[in-house]
Scaffold this active site. Structure first.
Site, PDB file in Angstrom:
ATOM      1  N   GLY A 208      12.086  -9.663  -1.288  1.00 21.62           N
ATOM      2  CA  GLY A 208      11.320  -8.684  -1.761  1.00 21.62           C
ATOM      3  C   GLY A 208      11.912  -7.456  -2.463  1.00 21.62           C
ATOM      4  O   GLY A 208      13.187  -7.449  -2.851  1.00 21.62           O
ATOM      5  N   ASN A 209      11.271  -6.195  -2.537  1.00 25.20           N
ATOM      6  CA  ASN A 209      11.580  -5.084  -3.076  1.00 25.20           C
ATOM      7  C   ASN A 209      10.990  -3.955  -2.439  1.00 25.20           C
ATOM      8  O   ASN A 209       9.890  -4.302  -1.754  1.00 25.20           O
ATOM      9  CB  ASN A 209      12.003  -5.246  -4.750  1.00 25.20           C
ATOM     10  CG  ASN A 209      10.408  -5.269  -5.280  1.00 25.20           C
ATOM     11  OD1 ASN A 209       9.580  -4.319  -5.310  1.00 25.20           O
ATOM     12  ND2 ASN A 209      10.182  -6.168  -5.964  1.00 25.20           N
TER      13      ASN A 209
END
Ligand code: PMT
Length: 399
Positions: A208-209
């Site tokens: 993810g980020n």
């Protein structure tokens, strides 16, 4: 735009209450009719006599006028107003508004108001950044209220930081812009993508980020406030959808691609603000991957480029905007993305600008048009950046 607009000015117990006098005067000078509703602690900071002299109306504070027994109807007031503006708004009043604690005339009027509501917080820096205040402001945003972010600077406590109520002229400008019907998006169908995407490795892990969704949600809220029919395609975030916005939840880039490409043909304006993962694991393990003694190599495959796919589908009259998140060679990279994805303009934000981009409440952006024009903006709250982007679209494409 404020000519003949009826505005309830809610004043609460903050040292910034003195600014409400200038605010009332500014609104009246611009043609508005102002009715002040003040909390009991607001009266400790500013006298009703000053405010009633200025507005030419009795100031309302209690449910009854003490000596006459006259009843003030919060319902009538709520129906009378074209806008309600709470300025300054203390942490306490914000908490009451967020949670429906109607123990004074101001909050009761707020609950009865059918008009748009604007809230200009004023408090100490630590109070402003406290999770309780953050959550309450997010709740107000999710009800469709407009938060006028406080400015940074010297505070009454002697501390420095964010918490000063925005200046009266700027608050009046925000209301002015709101009532400017030439900037209306009524009848326009808008799609905004927001937040991160999660690419599953196994049932408990993902790639993810750091995207919180705040920038995209602010853009969706700004369009909705101007009358657009907004679909928000959102990756996993903890925010509530702004009022009046249709939210479609997705998790992975592939899911976002499917929803965005299905929605785009019926869209007039699309703003691609999501931080989409460029790669996903080639395979998702069915059960949790066990720790071993050796290292592990994860094979990744490219995700579809959603903005580029929409750029290919784009028909004349549709507007497609993207964001560019860069760490180096920023302008050149952003221009390259603008061309490659067939965008109409791109909003560049840089990881080099501390306090901008991911997670926080502020952003510093540069808007680059297809013809190469550049508009560099200073650091602003994400709500203000969203307003700027919506205004830019209105001025560049709809006039
Ligand atoms: O959510 P916040 O915490 O408020 O943070 C906001 C933000 C920093 C995420 C936002 O302002 C932002 O910059 N979003 C775009 C981030 C990004 O992925 O940039 P990019 O330069 O990698 O992508 C360029 C454009 O292509 C973007 O419009 C992106 O949405 C789009 N894209 C990228 C990859 C992909 N597979 N599909 C896409 O549509």
């Amino acid at each position: 735009m404020l000519e003949n607009r009826k505005i309830i000015l809610g004043i609460t117990g903050s040292i910034a209450a003195y600014k409400a006098v200038y605010l009332a005067r500014t609104l009246i000078k611009r043609g508005a009719e102002v009715q002040v509703v003040i909390t009991p602690s607001g009266k400790e900071f500013i006298t009703p006599v000053t405010l009633s002299s200025l507005t030419q109306k009795p100031v309302i504070s209690e449910f009854f006028t003490a000596n006459t027994g006259e009843w003030h109807s919060h319902v009538d007031l709520g129906l009378w107003a074209d806008a309600m503006l709470v300025a300054p708004a203390t942490a306490s009043t914000i908490a009451k508004m967020a949670n429906g604690i109607a123990d004074n005339m101001l909050v009761t009027t707020y609950l009865s108001a059918r008009s748009p509501v604007f809230v200009a917080p004023a408090m100490d820096f630590d109070m402003y950044r406290h999770p309780t205040t953050r959550r309450n402001l997010d709740l107000l945003r999710s009800y469709g209220n407009h938060i006028i972010e406080p400015a940074e600077g010297a505070l009454a406590s002697g501390l420095e930081g964010k918490g000063r109520m925005e200046e009266p002229e700027k608050i009046a400008d925000i209301l002015d812009r709101f009532f400017d019907e030439s900037g209306s998006f009524a009848g326009k169908r808008v799609m905004v993508t927001a937040g991160p995407t999660y690419e599953k490795i196994d049932p408990v892990r993902f790639i993810g980020n750091y995207s919180s969704g705040k920038m995209g949600y602010a853009i969706a809220a700004a369009f909705a406030a101007r009358g657009a029919d907004v679909t928000l395609v959102s990756g996993p975030v903890t925010l509530s959808a702004p009022a009046g916005v249709k939210r479609v939840d997705v998790e992975s880039a592939r899911e976002m691609y499917n929803v965005a490409t299905a929605c785009f043909p019926d869209t007039d304006i699309a703003v691609m603000c999501a931080a989409v993962a460029d790669f996903a694991p080639a395979q998702t393990a069915v059960s949790k991957i066990k720790r071993g003694t050796d290292g592990m190599t994860l094979q990744l495959v490219p995700n579809p480029d959603i903005a580029a796919a929409l750029g290919k589908m784009k028909k004349p009259g549709q507007i497609l905007a993207g964001f560019a998140l860069e760490s180096d060679n920023e302008e050149a990279n952003a221009r390259h993305k603008l061309e490659k994805k067939n965008l109409d303009f791109i909003v560049l934000n840089s990881l080099a600008d501390k306090g901008a981009c991911f997670g926080g409440d502020n952003n510093k952006v540069t808007v680059i048009s297809r013809s190469g024009d550049i508009k560099a903006c200073p650091m602003k709250s994400k709500s203000e950046v969203a307003e700027d982007i919506v205004t830019y679209i209105s001025e560049m494409f709809l006039k």
